[in-house]
Design an enzyme around this catalytic site. Structure first.
Site, PDB file in Angstrom:
ATOM      1  N   CYS A   2     -47.117 -79.621 -70.491  1.00 18.55           N
ATOM      2  CA  CYS A   2     -48.556 -79.482 -70.220  1.00 18.55           C
ATOM      3  C   CYS A   2     -49.008 -78.022 -70.183  1.00 18.55           C
ATOM      4  O   CYS A   2     -48.316 -77.158 -69.654  1.00 18.55           O
ATOM      5  CB  CYS A   2     -48.900 -80.099 -68.881  1.00 18.55           C
ATOM      6  SG  CYS A   2     -48.335 -81.776 -68.687  1.00 18.55           S
ATOM      7  N   ARG A  27     -47.017 -75.626 -76.776  1.00 20.83           N
ATOM      8  CA  ARG A  27     -46.120 -76.179 -75.764  1.00 20.83           C
ATOM      9  C   ARG A  27     -45.890 -77.675 -75.969  1.00 20.83           C
ATOM     10  O   ARG A  27     -44.952 -78.236 -75.408  1.00 20.83           O
ATOM     11  CB  ARG A  27     -46.704 -75.937 -74.370  1.00 20.83           C
ATOM     12  CG  ARG A  27     -46.820 -74.470 -74.023  1.00 20.83           C
ATOM     13  CD  ARG A  27     -47.640 -74.269 -72.783  1.00 20.83           C
ATOM     14  NE  ARG A  27     -46.963 -74.747 -71.592  1.00 20.83           N
ATOM     15  CZ  ARG A  27     -46.260 -73.983 -70.777  1.00 20.83           C
ATOM     16  NH1 ARG A  27     -46.149 -72.698 -71.021  1.00 20.83           N
ATOM     17  NH2 ARG A  27     -45.675 -74.474 -69.703  1.00 20.83           N
ATOM     18  N   TRP A  74     -48.758 -83.535 -71.626  1.00 27.70           N
ATOM     19  CA  TRP A  74     -47.568 -84.135 -72.217  1.00 27.70           C
ATOM     20  C   TRP A  74     -47.161 -85.232 -71.231  1.00 27.70           C
ATOM     21  O   TRP A  74     -46.777 -84.940 -70.098  1.00 27.70           O
ATOM     22  CB  TRP A  74     -46.477 -83.073 -72.365  1.00 27.70           C
ATOM     23  CG  TRP A  74     -45.269 -83.508 -73.118  1.00 27.70           C
ATOM     24  CD1 TRP A  74     -45.069 -83.446 -74.475  1.00 27.70           C
ATOM     25  CD2 TRP A  74     -44.055 -84.054 -72.572  1.00 27.70           C
ATOM     26  NE1 TRP A  74     -43.834 -83.929 -74.797  1.00 27.70           N
ATOM     27  CE2 TRP A  74     -43.185 -84.312 -73.648  1.00 27.70           C
ATOM     28  CE3 TRP A  74     -43.627 -84.373 -71.288  1.00 27.70           C
ATOM     29  CZ2 TRP A  74     -41.916 -84.851 -73.485  1.00 27.70           C
ATOM     30  CZ3 TRP A  74     -42.359 -84.918 -71.114  1.00 27.70           C
ATOM     31  CH2 TRP A  74     -41.519 -85.145 -72.203  1.00 27.70           C
ATOM     32  N   ASN A 100     -49.243 -79.860 -63.836  1.00 30.15           N
ATOM     33  CA  ASN A 100     -48.039 -79.882 -64.656  1.00 30.15           C
ATOM     34  C   ASN A 100     -46.879 -80.131 -63.706  1.00 30.15           C
ATOM     35  O   ASN A 100     -46.832 -79.537 -62.639  1.00 30.15           O
ATOM     36  CB  ASN A 100     -47.883 -78.523 -65.366  1.00 30.15           C
ATOM     37  CG  ASN A 100     -46.671 -78.488 -66.287  1.00 30.15           C
ATOM     38  OD1 ASN A 100     -46.055 -79.520 -66.561  1.00 30.15           O
ATOM     39  ND2 ASN A 100     -46.340 -77.309 -66.772  1.00 30.15           N
ATOM     40  N   GLY A 101     -45.952 -81.018 -64.073  1.00 27.33           N
ATOM     41  CA  GLY A 101     -44.827 -81.317 -63.195  1.00 27.33           C
ATOM     42  C   GLY A 101     -44.802 -82.799 -62.861  1.00 27.33           C
ATOM     43  O   GLY A 101     -45.517 -83.597 -63.454  1.00 27.33           O
ATOM     44  N   GLU A 483     -26.880 -76.740 -84.626  1.00 28.06           N
ATOM     45  CA  GLU A 483     -28.222 -76.160 -84.592  1.00 28.06           C
ATOM     46  C   GLU A 483     -28.997 -76.487 -85.876  1.00 28.06           C
ATOM     47  O   GLU A 483     -30.192 -76.785 -85.833  1.00 28.06           O
ATOM     48  CB  GLU A 483     -28.120 -74.639 -84.359  1.00 28.06           C
ATOM     49  CG  GLU A 483     -29.416 -73.867 -84.404  1.00 28.06           C
ATOM     50  CD  GLU A 483     -30.461 -74.267 -83.375  1.00 28.06           C
ATOM     51  OE1 GLU A 483     -30.170 -75.074 -82.481  1.00 28.06           O
ATOM     52  OE2 GLU A 483     -31.593 -73.789 -83.489  1.00 28.06           O
ATOM     53  N   LYS A 487     -32.496 -78.549 -85.949  1.00 27.54           N
ATOM     54  CA  LYS A 487     -33.733 -78.047 -86.579  1.00 27.54           C
ATOM     55  C   LYS A 487     -34.315 -79.105 -87.488  1.00 27.54           C
ATOM     56  O   LYS A 487     -35.508 -79.380 -87.461  1.00 27.54           O
ATOM     57  CB  LYS A 487     -33.478 -76.770 -87.409  1.00 27.54           C
ATOM     58  CG  LYS A 487     -33.225 -75.497 -86.647  1.00 27.54           C
ATOM     59  CD  LYS A 487     -34.413 -74.938 -85.913  1.00 27.54           C
ATOM     60  CE  LYS A 487     -34.593 -75.522 -84.561  1.00 27.54           C
ATOM     61  NZ  LYS A 487     -33.871 -75.022 -83.435  1.00 27.54           N
ATOM     62  N   GLU A 490     -35.712 -82.198 -85.509  1.00 28.33           N
ATOM     63  CA  GLU A 490     -36.897 -81.869 -84.701  1.00 28.33           C
ATOM     64  C   GLU A 490     -38.183 -81.860 -85.520  1.00 28.33           C
ATOM     65  O   GLU A 490     -39.199 -82.353 -85.074  1.00 28.33           O
ATOM     66  CB  GLU A 490     -36.756 -80.450 -84.133  1.00 28.33           C
ATOM     67  CG  GLU A 490     -35.969 -80.339 -82.871  1.00 28.33           C
ATOM     68  CD  GLU A 490     -36.082 -78.940 -82.284  1.00 28.33           C
ATOM     69  OE1 GLU A 490     -35.679 -77.970 -82.953  1.00 28.33           O
ATOM     70  OE2 GLU A 490     -36.574 -78.816 -81.161  1.00 28.33           O
ATOM     71  N   HIS A 506     -12.862 -88.704 -88.430  1.00 30.65           N
ATOM     72  CA  HIS A 506     -12.616 -89.619 -87.305  1.00 30.65           C
ATOM     73  C   HIS A 506     -13.802 -90.540 -87.066  1.00 30.65           C
ATOM     74  O   HIS A 506     -13.947 -91.101 -85.982  1.00 30.65           O
ATOM     75  CB  HIS A 506     -12.276 -88.816 -86.043  1.00 30.65           C
ATOM     76  CG  HIS A 506     -11.038 -87.994 -86.208  1.00 30.65           C
ATOM     77  ND1 HIS A 506      -9.777 -88.526 -86.192  1.00 30.65           N
ATOM     78  CD2 HIS A 506     -10.879 -86.666 -86.450  1.00 30.65           C
ATOM     79  CE1 HIS A 506      -8.885 -87.566 -86.394  1.00 30.65           C
ATOM     80  NE2 HIS A 506      -9.533 -86.422 -86.565  1.00 30.65           N
ATOM     81  N   LYS A 605     -42.515 -77.347 -76.007  1.00 30.07           N
ATOM     82  CA  LYS A 605     -41.848 -76.060 -76.182  1.00 30.07           C
ATOM     83  C   LYS A 605     -40.996 -75.703 -74.966  1.00 30.07           C
ATOM     84  O   LYS A 605     -39.872 -75.253 -75.103  1.00 30.07           O
ATOM     85  CB  LYS A 605     -42.893 -74.963 -76.443  1.00 30.07           C
ATOM     86  CG  LYS A 605     -42.303 -73.569 -76.657  1.00 30.07           C
ATOM     87  CD  LYS A 605     -41.448 -73.516 -77.909  1.00 30.07           C
ATOM     88  CE  LYS A 605     -40.798 -72.162 -78.105  1.00 30.07           C
ATOM     89  NZ  LYS A 605     -39.702 -72.264 -79.095  1.00 30.07           N
TER      90      LYS A 605
HETATM   91  C1  AGP Z   1     -35.199 -75.963 -79.872  1.00 31.63           C
HETATM   92  O1  AGP Z   1     -35.626 -75.995 -81.175  1.00 31.63           O
HETATM   93  C2  AGP Z   1     -35.783 -76.953 -78.990  1.00 31.63           C
HETATM   94  N1  AGP Z   1     -37.152 -77.136 -79.122  1.00 31.63           N
HETATM   95  C3  AGP Z   1     -35.168 -77.139 -77.622  1.00 31.63           C
HETATM   96  O2  AGP Z   1     -33.927 -77.720 -77.847  1.00 31.63           O
HETATM   97  C4  AGP Z   1     -34.985 -75.910 -76.711  1.00 31.63           C
HETATM   98  O3  AGP Z   1     -34.041 -75.051 -77.251  1.00 31.63           O
HETATM   99  C5  AGP Z   1     -34.569 -76.376 -75.306  1.00 31.63           C
HETATM  100  O4  AGP Z   1     -35.583 -77.176 -74.771  1.00 31.63           O
HETATM  101  C6  AGP Z   1     -34.249 -75.237 -74.378  1.00 31.63           C
HETATM  102  O5  AGP Z   1     -35.354 -74.418 -74.189  1.00 31.63           O
HETATM  103  P1  AGP Z   1     -35.223 -73.006 -73.491  1.00 31.63           P
HETATM  104  O6  AGP Z   1     -34.382 -72.157 -74.375  1.00 31.63           O
HETATM  105  O7  AGP Z   1     -36.623 -72.516 -73.383  1.00 31.63           O
HETATM  106  O8  AGP Z   1     -34.588 -73.230 -72.167  1.00 31.63           O
END
Ligand code: AGP
Length: 610
Positions: A2, A27, A74, A100-101, A483, A487, A490, A506, A605
């Site tokens: 949020c 975000r 969110w 937020n929270g 990673e 990417k 996501e 395996h 984010k």
């Molecule tokens: C990365 O592309 C993601 N959106 C997500 O995995 C992110 O890395 C994760 O939420 C951790 O965030 P931070 O590095 O701000 O703690």
């Protein structure tokens, strides 16, 4: 997660709130809304969907006033529809609040209030809190007292901002666990969950700490604890300019941030490499060098991309410093009662510095007696402030939800820490100088990969309709495979899995047929031959190989359908290069599939709830 903006001053709040919300869009959110004090009453506009929907609603029915709050939601409790969108009002309609929270005891609060005749119209936890505040407010408390009293009964996390139609010169904000920062202008205050929403108004800010309440009138800011103790806060300067949070001619923030990496890697190393001594200088952790050198173990906790960077740190530190390293998902670490040996050092890695699980892992590590060192990008973030020491990444604001430049900066900083400790332990000056010299070439090498982006675009063209992808790598490049797969999934919503290349046989090998693109990171390193064997195992099942190989590796042409070359470097530094083509591949595939790469569905984010 949020986005929160609040404004009090003499300007029209509506455009200020909308601009702030626009800057917080990255975000991740599913609905948006504003509440403005207009002629002694609170007017609210809220809409599900993107900010454009809210803007259109406000064009159809404008509202204006000099006090207001705005929110991008969110969803945690209840569907992302208009009813559940913030701001929420109390039962009497006197208060409007954004949050937020997560209020963990909201059900108990709600039940109690319902018994006293309160009616609820949404599925949110926020509505319980605004009504609890309202109850105190109606019973003769001032707004500030009502907020403090209600918050002392709340379990969970909150960043809240609220207004009352009976207090036209008052904006109140409070936090526990969710970031809030107050920007101080001339006769005005802008409070937000992120400095991005403040920077166009002022660079003077103060960060709220947990259990603090900011009481803002047009001419005064008072910060107190929830227990009513006044706190003197430091005023800090936002260290970057507006252009850092704008697209600057790029189609997307993600592309801009991928392209910025030669600069951000340079920035992560700036002033930190000592050529003559062949070592690194990291002011933020210097006073903890002994703890690091004599630690029986190092523990890393992080989430997502930052967790992948931590895995690379494990390989680096164990190889070069010979200290045992354990890497854990922060979300698991926090609840499993981990064994933390006396003298252990706990690292947390976080781009945002606000990730709830990572923050909880930090607190758990501290509770168990470990020194906690943080690698964060966002200056002044909660994790940065709560750790014992740390190193900033200096990557600048990362707006694209998919982390790119923060990752390469994290790995760069981990390699600096490795170099620093290795030089004090195991390696001599000439090896150190060789490493420093090589690190200095990394920005140029990253640039040369970016310059060849058209090769990657062509590969994206061929594979963007695939339903599944496999990413394989070994050693330092196993986390890169993870990673790369993250990417892709996501931002393109293609199912992708990362695996240690040899582990493939395996299980995942069952998935391979002529439709399966397999991205293999196969640079010329100590396990190159082994990876070639893994490639052949894929080819024997007609899988299609996209190889990330070292420049000059002509032999690879006999093994791969497509090759993306990266320059040679020291083995432990390869992830900084090999991830670049994988970021671009994910980006181009997502674009070809028509996806919203900067704000992918369901993602936030910075994940400030568990
Ligand atoms: C990365 O592309 C993601 N959106 C997500 O995995 C992110 O890395 C994760 O939420 C951790 O965030 P931070 O590095 O701000 O703690």
């Amino acid at each position: 997660m949020c986005g929160i903006v609040g404004y009090i001053g003499d300007k029209d709040a509506t455009p200020i709130l909308l601009e702030g919300l626009r800057r917080l869009e990255y975000r991740g959110y599913e609905s948006a809304g504003v509440a403005i004090l207009t002629n002694g009453d609170i007017s609210i506009a809220k809409e599900p969907g993107k900010l454009g929907e809210l803007e259109q609603a406000l064009t159809r029915k404008p509202i204006s006033g000099t006090l207001g709050v705005g929110h991008t939601r969110w969803a945690t409790h209840g569907l992302p529809n208009k009813m559940n969108a913030h701001p929420h009002t109390d039962f009497t309609g006197r208060l409007a609040m954004i949050h937020n929270g997560v209020i963990e005891n909201y059900q108990a609060i709600k039940t109690k209030l319902q018994a006293s005749g309160y009616e609820f119209t949404t599925e949110t936890d926020t509505e319980a809190l605004v009504n609890l505040i309202s109850e105190f407010y109606q019973n003769g408390h001032t707004l500030e007292e009502a907020v403090r009293s209600a918050l002392s009964q709340v379990e969970g996390t909150f960043g809240i901002v609220l207004i009352s139609k009976d207090d036209p010169d008052l904006l109140i904000a409070a936090r526990r666990g969710s970031p809030l920062v107050v920007g101080m202008g001339e006769g005005e205050f802008v409070v937000a969950s992120d400095v991005a929403a403040i920077i166009s108004h002022t660079k003077d800010v103060t960060y709220l700490d947990d259990n603090e309440v900011a009481v803002m009138s047009r001419n005064e800011l008072v910060i107190k604890t929830i227990d009513n103790l006044e706190v003197n806060k430091r005023v800090e300067k936002i260290s970057f300019d507006l252009d850092k949070i704008e697209k600057s001619g790029y189609d997307h923030f993600m592309l801009k941030e991928i392209m910025e990496q030669p600069q951000t890697i340079e920035d992560a190393m700036r002033g930190r490499l000592l050529l003559e001594e062949g070592t690194a200088h990291l002011g933020g952790i210097e006073h903890e060098i002994d703890s690091l050198l004599y630690a029986p173990k190092m523990l890393f906790s992080a989430c997502g991309t930052s967790w992948h960077a931590a895995l690379i740190a494990e390989y680096m530190l164990e190889e070069w410093v010979r200290t045992p390293v354990e890497v854990e998902y922060a979300s698991e670490f926090r609840y499993r009662d981990p064994v933390i040996e006396r003298g252990s050092v706990a690292f947390v890695i976080s781009q945002s510095g606000e990730t709830a699980d990572t923050l909880a892992a930090l607190k758990e590590s501290k509770r168990k007696g470990a020194k906690v060192l943080a690698l964060c990008n966002v200056v002044g973030s909660t994790i940065a402030r709560e750790s014992d020491a740390g190193v900033y990444l200096h990557a600048g604001p990362e707006i694209g939800v998919a982390s790119t430049k923060a990752f390469t900066s994290q790995v760069t900083v981990c390699s600096l820490i490795t170099l620093l400790l290795a030089r004090m332990r195991n390696i001599g000056v000439s090896k150190g100088v060789e490493i420093v010299n090589e690190m200095k070439t990394l920005p140029g090498k990253v640039q040369s990969i970016l310059d060849h982006h058209s090769v990657i675009k062509e590969i994206a063209n061929e594979f963007h309709k695939s339903q599944n992808f496999l990413y394989l790598g070994r050693g330092y490049n196993f986390p890169v495979a993870l990673e790369g797969a993250l990417k892709l999934k996501e931002i393109s919503y293609i199912h992708a899995e990362g695996y240690p290349a040899a582990e493939m046989k395996h299980g995942p090998i069952a998935l391979i047929d002529e439709n399966m693109p397999v991205v293999v990171i196969a640079t010329k390193d100590s396990i190159y031959e082994k990876v070639i064997t893994n490639i052949e195992e894929v080819r024997a099942r007609r899988g299609r190989i996209i190889a990330i190989a070292t420049e000059g590796d002509e032999e690879m042409k006999n093994h791969a359908d497509h090759i993306i070359y990266v320059p040679a470097t020291l083995e432990f530094l390869t992830p900084i290069l090999t991830i670049i083509p994988l970021q671009l591949l994910a980006y181009y595939i997502a674009i070809l599939r028509g996806c919203d790469v900067d704000q992918p569905r369901n993602l936030a984010k910075s994940v400030t709830v568990e």
